[in-house]
Enzyme design. Sequence first.
Site, PDB file in Angstrom:
ATOM      1  N   ASP A 199      21.147 -55.442 -11.477  1.00 41.72           N
ATOM      2  CA  ASP A 199      21.982 -55.834 -10.336  1.00 41.72           C
ATOM      3  C   ASP A 199      22.377 -54.545  -9.609  1.00 41.72           C
ATOM      4  O   ASP A 199      23.153 -53.739 -10.134  1.00 41.72           O
ATOM      5  CB  ASP A 199      23.216 -56.572 -10.883  1.00 41.72           C
ATOM      6  CG  ASP A 199      24.142 -57.085  -9.778  1.00 41.72           C
ATOM      7  OD1 ASP A 199      24.077 -56.569  -8.644  1.00 41.72           O
ATOM      8  OD2 ASP A 199      24.940 -57.998 -10.080  1.00 41.72           O
ATOM      9  N   HIS A 200      21.857 -54.395  -8.435  1.00 43.36           N
ATOM     10  CA  HIS A 200      22.073 -53.124  -7.742  1.00 43.36           C
ATOM     11  C   HIS A 200      23.518 -52.955  -7.266  1.00 43.36           C
ATOM     12  O   HIS A 200      23.920 -51.891  -6.816  1.00 43.36           O
ATOM     13  CB  HIS A 200      21.111 -53.020  -6.549  1.00 43.36           C
ATOM     14  CG  HIS A 200      20.729 -51.609  -6.212  1.00 43.36           C
ATOM     15  ND1 HIS A 200      21.480 -50.509  -6.559  1.00 43.36           N
ATOM     16  CD2 HIS A 200      19.642 -51.113  -5.571  1.00 43.36           C
ATOM     17  CE1 HIS A 200      20.898 -49.402  -6.123  1.00 43.36           C
ATOM     18  NE2 HIS A 200      19.777 -49.741  -5.517  1.00 43.36           N
ATOM     19  N   ARG A 201      24.320 -54.013  -7.381  1.00 44.61           N
ATOM     20  CA  ARG A 201      25.750 -53.835  -7.085  1.00 44.61           C
ATOM     21  C   ARG A 201      26.445 -53.120  -8.225  1.00 44.61           C
ATOM     22  O   ARG A 201      27.484 -52.490  -8.048  1.00 44.61           O
ATOM     23  CB  ARG A 201      26.432 -55.203  -6.887  1.00 44.61           C
ATOM     24  CG  ARG A 201      25.919 -55.993  -5.711  1.00 44.61           C
ATOM     25  CD  ARG A 201      26.493 -57.384  -5.735  1.00 44.61           C
ATOM     26  NE  ARG A 201      26.190 -58.071  -6.999  1.00 44.61           N
ATOM     27  CZ  ARG A 201      26.678 -59.243  -7.363  1.00 44.61           C
ATOM     28  NH1 ARG A 201      27.525 -59.878  -6.569  1.00 44.61           N
ATOM     29  NH2 ARG A 201      26.349 -59.806  -8.502  1.00 44.61           N
TER      30      ARG A 201
END
Length: 551
Positions: free
Chosen positions: A523-525
């Site tokens: 999850d690039h967040r």
Amino acid sequence: MSKEEIRVPDLGGSDAVEVIEISVSVGDTVAEEDPILVVESDKATVELPSPFAGTIRELKVSVGDKVSQGDLVGYMDIDAGAEAPAEAETPSEPEATEAEAPAKDEGAKAARKASAGSRTETVKVPDIGGSQDVPIIEIQVKEGDVIDVEDPLVTLESDKASMDVPSPFAGKVGKVLVKEGDTVSEGDDLLEMVVTEAGGEADEEAETETEATEEAPSESEAPAPEKAPEPKQPEPAASDEAEPASGERVHAGPAVRKLARELGVELPRVNGSGPKARITKDDVQHYVKQHIKASQAGVAAGASSGTGLPGVKLPDFSKFGEIERKSMSRLHSLTADSMQRSWLNVPHVTQFEEADITGLEEFRKAKKAAGEKQGVKITPLPFMLKACAYALKALPAFNVALDMDKREVVQKHYIHIGIAVDTPNGLVVPVIRDVDKKGIWDLAREAQELAAKARDGKLKGSDMQGGCFTITSLGGIGGTAFTPIVNTPEVAILGLSRASMKPVWDGTAFQPRLMLPLSLSYDHRAVNGAEAARFTNVLKQTLEDMRELMM
Ligand code: CAO
């Protein structure tokens, strides 16, 4: 069986009232008092009830027709023995007079309080056909509003009719003496109004907010209006946010209003499909269905406000060949929803790497026989579990959940890892707890047991909860790489593809090495690309030399 006429009952003197809804169709069986028609005048919407029980044989009116008392509505077949009333009944509720009430009652019953250029009047409930305790469903004005004669003040609604009580005066609304939900009867106080005496027809004077002028007319004068106001469509309260933006009045019969209230539907939000955008029961039901569908899609997609994504339209596949339809299993359906939820919510990136597991495989194979003795099949998976636990400890940014509502990162201080298991019924992800604290044998045994339970459909809900990270291994099946979908609310998942022998340059020559493809989706967040590359580096180093685990 006899054929009986259905005629418009006493409408309290109102003539040429518009039919806005026909609640029955030919062939319908209705009970006495069931609604047949809904008519609407300027100020009231009224259901006309069936005068007897029977079957609708013929209808002589259409939506949009104007009807008056005595007009033929249609014919009914009634069973022999069922008595037709001598004449069409007057609806029992205030509809009979509501349309004319304000015009005929002496200024809608007002009590005068003061004079001096303006006077305060108490507006009372007019003649409402003798009905008692009629609920106020809407108050359309508030203190300080400047209104005209005939502007609607409150809306009353009984089982069979809804009506607006129009203002008998032009002026400024004073204290509102009732609230929504109150029940009222004729003569009850509704609100106070400061009525400006304008002298003659200068109505705009009423809008001046002067409350005391020298030229006040004497108290003995009758309250305005002196002449019967022109009938007009009541305007909605200008400041009422629930009203449609266009400022148009909502057209709906009392039954529709009641249904909307019961379902919590704000009528101004519903598109009316009837003439003049009249809202029907179908419209309200359709609105509710659409909302339920949208919110389910939103929940399925994990989007709090719905995704608004257009659905995928299916062609008629049978046009192209033979087909068969089967219901999705519950597991399939849940997995489909959770995949979509994750796919739509999580900005996915997949980092690829290869680990040289030549040494690890030699070690594993050397242990195989020992495993078989204790009934444990030792595959690469427990080593992967151990390596991932190590990487999660080294890079705790991967062991988090994101609470986006609160803008918080939840750091987990335990390491529970899920393993995706392919079963005949679909995909399940049982979780092995405290992987960092367990040895390879225990992990191999536990993975084996959970996979067996999964395939036998014996996993409990608790077996599948609490994961921090997931491993999905297609190594036993094949493939060189893939892009797994993060198992939310986890923030990363490791995909394992099939290890294969590859020529690897050792600086002087190509060596045959067993290379394991790693696919880390994250999850690039929660984590950035550099951390992901570090994570796969840690995995690679650990798998290439398990002595790392002792460090
Ligand atoms: N490379 C090469 N061989 C591998 C391997 C890899 N990465 N991983 C496993 N193997 C081998 C095993 O060693 C075993 O071989 P042997 O019988 O010769 O020892 C064989 O493949 C079968 O292994 P397995 O699948 O029985 O056992 P496992 O521990 O590797 O995996 C489990 C267990 C439950 C993960 C697996 O059975 C499974 O269900 N995988 C599918 C998961 C899945 O569907 N993921 C997709 C999710 S997204 O749709």
